[in-house]
Design an enzyme around this catalytic site. Structure first.
Site, PDB file in Angstrom:
ATOM      1  N   GLU A 538      -3.050  13.776  23.073  1.00  0.00           N
ATOM      2  CA  GLU A 538      -2.546  12.689  23.901  1.00  0.00           C
ATOM      3  C   GLU A 538      -2.777  11.323  23.253  1.00  0.00           C
ATOM      4  O   GLU A 538      -1.971  10.411  23.413  1.00  0.00           O
ATOM      5  CB  GLU A 538      -3.221  12.736  25.280  1.00  0.00           C
ATOM      6  N   THR A 649      15.139   6.689  28.494  1.00  0.00           N
ATOM      7  CA  THR A 649      13.794   7.083  28.083  1.00  0.00           C
ATOM      8  C   THR A 649      13.405   8.471  28.585  1.00  0.00           C
ATOM      9  O   THR A 649      12.327   8.952  28.273  1.00  0.00           O
ATOM     10  CB  THR A 649      12.758   6.032  28.535  1.00  0.00           C
TER      11      THR A 649
END
Length: 669
Positions: A538, A649
């Site tokens: 992440e 997006t």
């Protein structure tokens, strides 16, 4: 007076209470009143709250005024057809009626007579007798005629030996999409997401694509440096909150996020039966009469973006109608003193979500509405959508920016930055993406977007771009002048973004930006290559002699994110360097090995474990983005050609719009 001067004498109250006792009693009473009064505000669905504090319907700005002008009932009461009548302008905005006149003179707004209700089986909204309307007709055939390439490209000679491997790789990715969809349909149809380990659906607030969806920015503010040092306890608590509690606001009661997110991917991969299943669900079961608190950003990019894309690809009216209705439900979020929207809107009350009262708005959220809202105006004839995002652009253009950088938090009340935390990853990312894509979507007429993008990119290049001792280029985060030498997975989209905009930069910067895009993408690949699973964490750091690796378990998870393969796709299309297909195939193999389960794909909890545990979530963006970008990576360049399409997006393709009405309604020249 004499009595009061006697030492130790305290007169009793009429109730027999001495002064300290009276003070404690009054303190308790005032606290009780405050608690009761405050609870009134914390119950957004309270009928008492509505009676005491809500304005009458005719006085409420935004959506209800729009409904009243057209003689419609409120959207919260029913689902009328999209309303093309303009809303009253927000403070500081231009009168949208001016644009209506221009559009009508251009022939884009037409009055048509109602032709009577359509058959119920068509599931396309028909005008009801009580609904006087100015019905808008979108010229779909004209739009398709302006495309320069077939949507699905032209067929290549499949007998060529050089294409046989690529074709097999593409078919494998198509099989992964079919597998993901079939398991979702079997175990979770109509729910927002599939939980593959427990073989059921997840319906709650499921939006945890990244930390920029937190509706309590206070938690993120705790990540600030204190006396030059980070507080480890607060760092740990904030990381936990972001990971586990980020989805405070969700879909507001909307369901089927995976279905809406999958529509264009199913169409692209020519999974015709599966696409018809998804379309039938949207027609029959996707209801907008919901209550609850919804993320403005997430509903926009996932639901509205997915519906818009499905309409442009197919011409099916049901997608256009529902996209516009849903857009109308988001308009109350813009009713702020500055016109900068709140991050959460309550679908039932038509107000902000209570959790955002007094909070800041997030750059990546209010800055990532432009593409979809311009298309809502294009498809509805209603200028209010374009006006809302034009006003956001105006506020951001005129506000002072520290060193040319855009901080992540802005007060929708005062219009001032709340703190100076700058990130191209979570909290900021898609704002920059939407600037360059607004320029491209306008057929390169939106000069304002172009100028703002390259000015922002120069500031990022100057203050945030770094090269590690090991030669890896990365984009750091900036906190009031102090750098965090880290990148989030979310920031890995930036390689593709910079590549996408390189050709339109100043001539002496074009080669530099192409190389910068390649180097950032290489760094993100290294974050994958240095893990045991060959999937990226992440977030990854560059300090203490360690580069492109996570430094704590709370940042070591992978939730099927798309940003790295997104950049591979853009770099492939720009350079045709085979390394990007090689890297993309490594991701496919890693997904198959570590994320595929018996009943779908799941994220993993630790990319540095050779046998990682699964998180039991098949994220909807895995079908919308990750698999779509991988498929395009192994497709011809004219499949969803970048000359004709930009991706929002959430990877939903929206067309480059070359119509006159689009530039008039949405783009200053």
């Amino acid at each position: 007076m004499l009595v009061r001067k006697v030492p130790g004498f305290v007169p009793a109250s009429p109730w027999g209470l001495r002064l300290p006792q009276k003070f404690l009693f009054l303190l308790f009473l005032s606290g009780l009143v405050t608690l009761c009064f405050g609870a009134l505000f914390l119950l957004p669905h309270s009928s008492r709250l509505k009676r005491l504090f809500s304005a009458s319907r005719t006085q409420q700005p935004g959506l209800e005024v729009m409904a009243e002008i057209a003689g419609h009932h409120s959207v919260s009461e029913q689902e009328p057809p999209p309303n093309p009548a303009p809303a009253a302008p927000a403070p500081g905005e231009d009168d949208p009626s001016r644009l209506v006149g221009v559009l009508r003179r251009k022939g884009w707004l037409r009055r048509t007579r109602p032709t009577g209700p359509r058959e119920e089986g068509n599931r396309v909204a028909a005008l009801r007798p009580q609904e006087e309307s100015v019905r808008f007709t979108f010229d779909y055939n004209g739009f398709r005629s302006r495309l320069r390439h077939p949507v699905l490209g032209t067929r290549t000679d499949e007998s060529k030996e050089s294409q046989s491997l690529v074709r097999a790789q593409r078919e494998k990715i198509k099989e992964m999409m079919r597998f993901s969809w079939q398991n979702y349909r079997r175990y979770a149809m109509g729910k927002n997401e599939l939980r593959p380990l427990t073989k059921d659906g997840f319906e709650g607030s499921m939006f945890e694509k990244g930390p920029h969806f937190v509706t309590l920015p206070y938690v993120l503010a705790r990540l600030q440096f204190q006396d030059g040092q980070r507080n480890p306890r607060e760092q740990k608590a904030a990381n936990w909150f972001i990971k586990h509690c980020v989805h405070l606001a969700g879909a507001g009661g909307l369901s089927g996020a995976t279905i809406i997110d999958s529509l264009d991917t199913l169409y692209l991969m020519e999974l015709k039966e599966e696409f018809q299943e998804a379309k039938a669900w949207v027609q029959d079961s996707f209801h907008l009469n919901v209550s609850g608190e919804a993320s403005l950003f997430e509903v926009n990019i996932r639901y509205i973006g997915g519906l818009l894309s499905a309409f442009y690809l197919t011409g099916e009216e049901v997608f256009r109608v529902k996209a516009i209705k849903l857009g109308e439900k988001l308009l109350p979020a813009f009713n702020t003193p500055t016109g900068i929207p709140k991050g959460v809107v309550n679908f039932k009350s038509g107000s902000w979500g209570w959790a955002t009262a007094g909070s800041s708005s997030i750059l990546a959220e209010f800055g990532s509405l432009h593409l979809e809202f311009l298309h809502l105006t294009e498809l509805s004839g209603n200028p209010v959508f374009a006006e809302k995002v034009k006003h956001i652009r105006k506020v951001l253009r005129e506000i002072d920016k520290p060193f040319g950088l855009y901080p992540n938090f802005l007060s929708p009340t005062s219009g001032n930055w709340v703190q100076h935390h700058v990130s191209v990853g979570g909290l900021g990312d898609s704002f920059y993406e939407y600037l360059i894509k607004s320029w491209l979507m306008s057929a390169k007429t939106d000069m304002e977007a172009k100028n703002m993008y390259y000015e922002a990119l120069e500031a990022i290049e100057t203050y945030l771009v770094n090269v590690s001792p090991g030669g890896l280029t990365y984009i750091a985060e900036w906190r009031g002048g102090i750098l965090d030498h880290k990148m989030g997975h979310l920031a890995c989209f930036s390689g593709g973004m910079i590549a996408l905009g390189a050709d339109d930069a100043k001539e002496d910067k074009r080669a530099y930006y192409r190389e910068l895009a390649a180097q950032i993408t290489r760094t993100c690949h290294e974050s994958y290559a240095r893990s045991d699973t060959k999937l990226g964490p992440e977030a990854f750091w560059f300090n203490s002699g360690r580069e492109a690796v996570a430094t704590q378990l709370s940042e070591s998870y992978y939730i099927l994110r798309p940003e790295v393969v997104e950049s591979y796709m853009y770099l492939w299309r720009q350079t045709h360097d085979p390394i990007y297909r090689e890297w993309g195939w490594e991701v496919v193999m890693a997904l198959e090995k570590h994320c595929r389960t018996e009943a779908g794909f799941s994220g993993i909890q630790d990319v540095y474990s050779s046998n990682p545990n699964h998180d039991n979530r098949q994220q909807s963006f895995f079908l919308a983005e990750t698999l779509k970008y991988l498929y395009l990576l192994f497709s011809e360049d004219n499949v969803l050609s970048l000359e004709d399409w930009v991706f929002n997006t959430e990877a939903h393709p929206l067309p480059v719009n070359r119509s006159d009405s689009f530039s008039i309604a949405g783009h200053p020249h």
